[in-house]
Write an enzyme that holds these catalytic residues in place. Structure first.
Site, short mmCIF file in Angstrom:
data_model
loop_
_atom_site.label_atom_id
_atom_site.label_comp_id
_atom_site.label_asym_id
_atom_site.label_seq_id
_atom_site.Cartn_x
_atom_site.Cartn_y
_atom_site.Cartn_z
N ASP A 96 -79.05 -5.96 79.37
CA ASP A 96 -78.06 -5.29 80.21
C ASP A 96 -78.50 -3.95 80.76
O ASP A 96 -77.68 -3.09 81.08
CB ASP A 96 -76.77 -5.10 79.41
CG ASP A 96 -77.03 -4.37 78.10
OD1 ASP A 96 -78.06 -3.70 77.98
OD2 ASP A 96 -76.17 -4.48 77.19
N GLU A 118 -79.99 -13.22 76.21
CA GLU A 118 -78.87 -12.38 75.73
C GLU A 118 -77.77 -12.32 76.80
O GLU A 118 -77.24 -11.26 77.15
CB GLU A 118 -79.33 -10.97 75.34
CG GLU A 118 -78.40 -10.29 74.34
CD GLU A 118 -78.88 -8.91 73.92
OE1 GLU A 118 -79.70 -8.84 72.97
OE2 GLU A 118 -78.44 -7.91 74.52
N GLU A 132 -74.01 -0.61 81.27
CA GLU A 132 -74.52 -1.90 80.78
C GLU A 132 -73.55 -3.07 81.02
O GLU A 132 -73.99 -4.19 81.29
CB GLU A 132 -74.85 -1.80 79.28
CG GLU A 132 -76.06 -0.92 78.97
CD GLU A 132 -75.77 0.57 78.97
OE1 GLU A 132 -74.59 0.97 79.16
OE2 GLU A 132 -76.72 1.36 78.79
N HIS A 206 -77.63 7.52 71.68
CA HIS A 206 -78.27 7.78 72.97
C HIS A 206 -77.41 7.41 74.19
O HIS A 206 -77.78 7.71 75.30
CB HIS A 206 -79.58 7.00 73.07
CG HIS A 206 -79.39 5.52 73.27
ND1 HIS A 206 -79.19 4.67 72.21
CD2 HIS A 206 -79.34 4.75 74.38
CE1 HIS A 206 -79.04 3.44 72.66
NE2 HIS A 206 -79.11 3.45 73.98
N ARG A 208 -75.18 6.75 77.42
CA ARG A 208 -74.70 7.61 78.52
C ARG A 208 -73.25 8.04 78.36
O ARG A 208 -72.90 9.18 78.60
CB ARG A 208 -74.81 6.82 79.84
CG ARG A 208 -76.04 7.12 80.61
CD ARG A 208 -76.02 6.43 81.98
NE ARG A 208 -77.03 7.01 82.85
CZ ARG A 208 -78.34 6.83 82.71
NH1 ARG A 208 -78.80 6.07 81.74
NH2 ARG A 208 -79.18 7.40 83.54
N HIS A 239 -84.07 9.69 70.56
CA HIS A 239 -84.46 9.05 71.82
C HIS A 239 -85.12 10.11 72.74
O HIS A 239 -84.69 11.26 72.75
CB HIS A 239 -83.17 8.51 72.47
CG HIS A 239 -83.40 7.61 73.64
ND1 HIS A 239 -83.89 8.06 74.84
CD2 HIS A 239 -83.19 6.28 73.80
CE1 HIS A 239 -83.98 7.04 75.69
NE2 HIS A 239 -83.56 5.95 75.07
C1 UD1 Z 1 -81.73 2.93 78.79
C2 UD1 Z 1 -80.71 1.89 79.24
C3 UD1 Z 1 -79.74 1.60 78.11
C4 UD1 Z 1 -80.46 1.25 76.83
C5 UD1 Z 1 -81.49 2.32 76.50
C6 UD1 Z 1 -82.30 1.86 75.32
C7 UD1 Z 1 -80.03 1.90 81.58
C8 UD1 Z 1 -79.19 2.52 82.61
N1 UD1 Z 1 -79.95 2.42 80.34
O1 UD1 Z 1 -81.02 4.15 78.57
O2 UD1 Z 1 -78.93 0.50 78.49
O3 UD1 Z 1 -79.50 1.20 75.79
O4 UD1 Z 1 -82.37 2.49 77.62
O5 UD1 Z 1 -83.03 2.90 74.77
O6 UD1 Z 1 -80.76 0.97 81.86
N2 UD1 Z 1 -87.79 8.71 78.46
C9 UD1 Z 1 -89.09 9.10 78.26
N3 UD1 Z 1 -89.97 8.16 77.77
C10 UD1 Z 1 -89.61 6.90 77.47
C11 UD1 Z 1 -88.27 6.53 77.68
C12 UD1 Z 1 -87.39 7.44 78.19
O7 UD1 Z 1 -89.46 10.23 78.50
O8 UD1 Z 1 -90.44 6.11 77.03
C13 UD1 Z 1 -86.83 9.71 79.01
C14 UD1 Z 1 -87.07 9.98 80.49
O9 UD1 Z 1 -86.89 11.34 80.72
C15 UD1 Z 1 -85.93 9.20 81.16
C16 UD1 Z 1 -84.84 9.34 80.11
O10 UD1 Z 1 -85.51 9.23 78.87
O11 UD1 Z 1 -85.57 9.80 82.39
C17 UD1 Z 1 -83.72 8.36 80.19
O12 UD1 Z 1 -84.18 7.01 80.26
P1 UD1 Z 1 -83.22 5.88 80.93
O13 UD1 Z 1 -83.92 4.58 80.84
O14 UD1 Z 1 -82.78 6.33 82.26
O15 UD1 Z 1 -81.91 5.90 80.04
P2 UD1 Z 1 -81.72 5.56 78.53
O16 UD1 Z 1 -80.68 6.48 78.01
O17 UD1 Z 1 -83.02 5.50 77.85
N1 UDP Z 2 -85.57 1.20 67.53
C1 UDP Z 2 -86.90 1.53 67.31
N2 UDP Z 2 -87.21 2.82 67.02
C2 UDP Z 2 -86.27 3.81 66.95
C3 UDP Z 2 -84.92 3.46 67.20
C4 UDP Z 2 -84.61 2.15 67.49
O1 UDP Z 2 -87.77 0.68 67.34
O2 UDP Z 2 -86.64 4.97 66.67
C5 UDP Z 2 -85.25 -0.20 67.87
C6 UDP Z 2 -84.17 -0.86 67.07
O3 UDP Z 2 -84.69 -1.52 65.94
C7 UDP Z 2 -83.58 -1.85 68.07
C8 UDP Z 2 -83.82 -1.21 69.40
O4 UDP Z 2 -84.77 -0.18 69.20
O5 UDP Z 2 -84.30 -3.08 68.05
C9 UDP Z 2 -82.55 -0.65 69.98
O6 UDP Z 2 -82.88 0.11 71.07
P1 UDP Z 2 -81.92 1.22 71.63
O7 UDP Z 2 -81.00 1.69 70.57
O8 UDP Z 2 -82.79 2.22 72.31
O9 UDP Z 2 -81.15 0.44 72.78
P2 UDP Z 2 -79.87 -0.49 72.84
O10 UDP Z 2 -80.04 -1.61 71.88
O11 UDP Z 2 -78.69 0.37 72.55
O12 UDP Z 2 -79.84 -0.95 74.25
#
Ligand code: UD1
Ligand code: UDP
Length: 378
Positions: A96, A118, A132, A206, A208, A239
């Site tokens: 999602d 999923e 999501e 984490h 939004r 995160h």
């Molecule tokens: C995203 C997904 C959310 C999911 C989450 C899992 C969307 C809108 N959101 O949210 O559904 O639950 O991922 O973790 O698709 N960043 C880094 N390095 C990384 C990853 C992220 O620096 O490897 C930082 C960047 O500054 C980026 C910010 O995190 O701009 C936010 O990442 P983003 O994918 O926009 O949102 P998440 O909160 O991670």
């Molecule tokens: N996870 C991980 N390292 C971490 C935190 C979470 O590998 O430090 C894994 C966790 O086991 C799960 C997945 O990340 O499988 C969940 O991801 P996240 O919480 O970022 O996203 P969501 O599931 O809420 O979309």
């Protein structure tokens, strides 16, 4: 050879697609092409490297403070030439995220069939979780094959009139992944340094819709709870999102009983979760993993698209109200009956064979040119 293009961008998608990639590599007649959008640059690279998987194409879209529009437009623009050139027989997306939604749309624009892994999770509230809920509704509107993890998600899809003989109940590949991660001989410096008599609370947050005051209230509540209870310690893998990082450091830098650490790779995360006392999270995926680990989970959200765990008794929705969170933690700490009531033998999210089922269905569908029946449901 029929071409299966697997597109993903974030940590949870990578974790839950890896078992499918492994199965596809064993399947005769199918060639997998891995496309990463780069929505999570470091987290996904770290994950794939651990499992010796390389993406064939990386769209490298990530930017600091990326907006939903940034992720959507960059994914659409950069995927178009890739899908046109490779012309896969099917595109597989997961879950999602905005990568999921945009990748489904990019495939649809090129009239390529989409399989949604999923599929069918719903809260019914388009702002919880945001964005999501709508991402998965859009992905399901576009999809041709639905891999629903549970019967409840199958029911959600049927209620929306998706084609019944294209919906398969497969279990969730998150459970499959645990076959590759959990180990008895695990050791990690963060865990090794924790005093043996402490009860470990594993915290992640984490989402939004929790950014800002909701997250701040939860963090303040955790500081208070930890300060009042010598017997617990908190580990929080933060995160990389700068918004989350900033708030976490603001609240916890002065508290040496709350350890902020870098995101763990999935092997370390699963093993640490397996050794924790309680998990406190707003994550989606962790709600699936915890029942398999038999750990009580307090879900820092008002609603969940994974109610099976609530019914099974292992998840409890506590929202972000500090009093509710502290009261629940107190119950768990002082009332063994309450704690034991969370431990269940039921794991509603699968039997670890989901990826095998999904690949079998795709193979039947692509290699036999057409519909399969629902016999593969488990
Ligand atoms: C995203 C997904 C959310 C999911 C989450 C899992 C969307 C809108 N959101 O949210 O559904 O639950 O991922 O973790 O698709 N960043 C880094 N390095 C990384 C990853 C992220 O620096 O490897 C930082 C960047 O500054 C980026 C910010 O995190 O701009 C936010 O990442 P983003 O994918 O926009 O949102 P998440 O909160 O991670
Ligand atoms: N996870 C991980 N390292 C971490 C935190 C979470 O590998 O430090 C894994 C966790 O086991 C799960 C997945 O990340 O499988 C969940 O991801 P996240 O919480 O970022 O996203 P969501 O599931 O809420 O979309």
């Amino acid at each position: 050879m029929r071409k299966v293009m697997i597109i993903f961008g974030t940590r949870p998608e990578a974790i839950k697609m890896i078992p499918i990639i492994k199965e596809l590599n064993q399947q005769a007649g199918l060639q997998s092409i891995i496309v990463t959008t780069g929505q999570h640059r470091e987290l996904v690279k770290q994950m794939l490297a651990k499992f010796s998987i390389e993406s064939d194409i990386d769209l490298d879209i990530m930017a600091p403070q990326q907006t939903l529009t940034d992720i959507t437009t960059r994914t659409l623009q950069r995927l178009e030439p890739v899908i046109k050139e490779i012309h896969p027989d099917i595109v597989l997306v997961h879950g999602d995220t905005t990568t999921t939604m945009a990748a489904s749309l990019a495939a649809y624009y090129q009239q390529i069939p989409v399989g949604h892994v999923e599929a069918g999770l719903r809260t019914g509230d388009k702002y919880s979780p945001y964005p999501e809920e709508l991402n998965r509704v859009i992905a399901d509107a576009i999809s041709d094959l639905y891999f629903a993890p549970t019967e409840l998600s199958q029911q959600n899809l049927l209620r929306e009139h998706h084609q019944e003989n294209h919906i398969y109940v497969t279990g969730n590949t998150a459970i499959d992944m645990m076959k590759y991660t959990l180990t008895k001989n695990w050791s990690h410096e963060v865990f090794n340094q924790l005093p043996a008599d402490k009860k470990l609370i594993l915290l992640t947050m984490h989402r939004r819709e929790n950014w800002g005051s909701k997250m701040a209230k939860v963090f303040a509540a955790m500081n208070q709870f930890v300060n009042e209870h010598e017997e617990v310690a908190v580990v929080f893998p933060v995160h990389p999102n700068p918004i989350v990082q900033k708030l976490a450091h603001q609240y916890f830098d002065d508290n040496d009983r709350v350890q902020l650490i870098k995101p763990l790779d999935v092997i370390d995360f699963h093993n640490l979760a397996a050794r924790s006392w309680v998990v406190l999270t707003d994550s989606g995926g962790i709600q699936e993993e915890a029942p398999a680990l038999k750990k009580p989970v307090l879900v820092l959200r008002e609603s969940t698209e994974r109610p099976e765990g609530v019914t099974a008794g292992v998840l409890r929705l506590v929202g972000t109200n500090p009093d509710v969170i502290k009261t629940m933690l107190n119950h768990l700490l002082h009332d063994e009956v309450t704690y034991q009531s969370f431990l269940t033998n039921q794991n509603p999210y699968g039997d670890g064979q989901a990826a095998q089922r999904i690949v079998k269905i795709i193979a039947q569908w692509l290699l036999k040119e057409g519909d399969t029946d629902c016999a593969s449901n488990y």
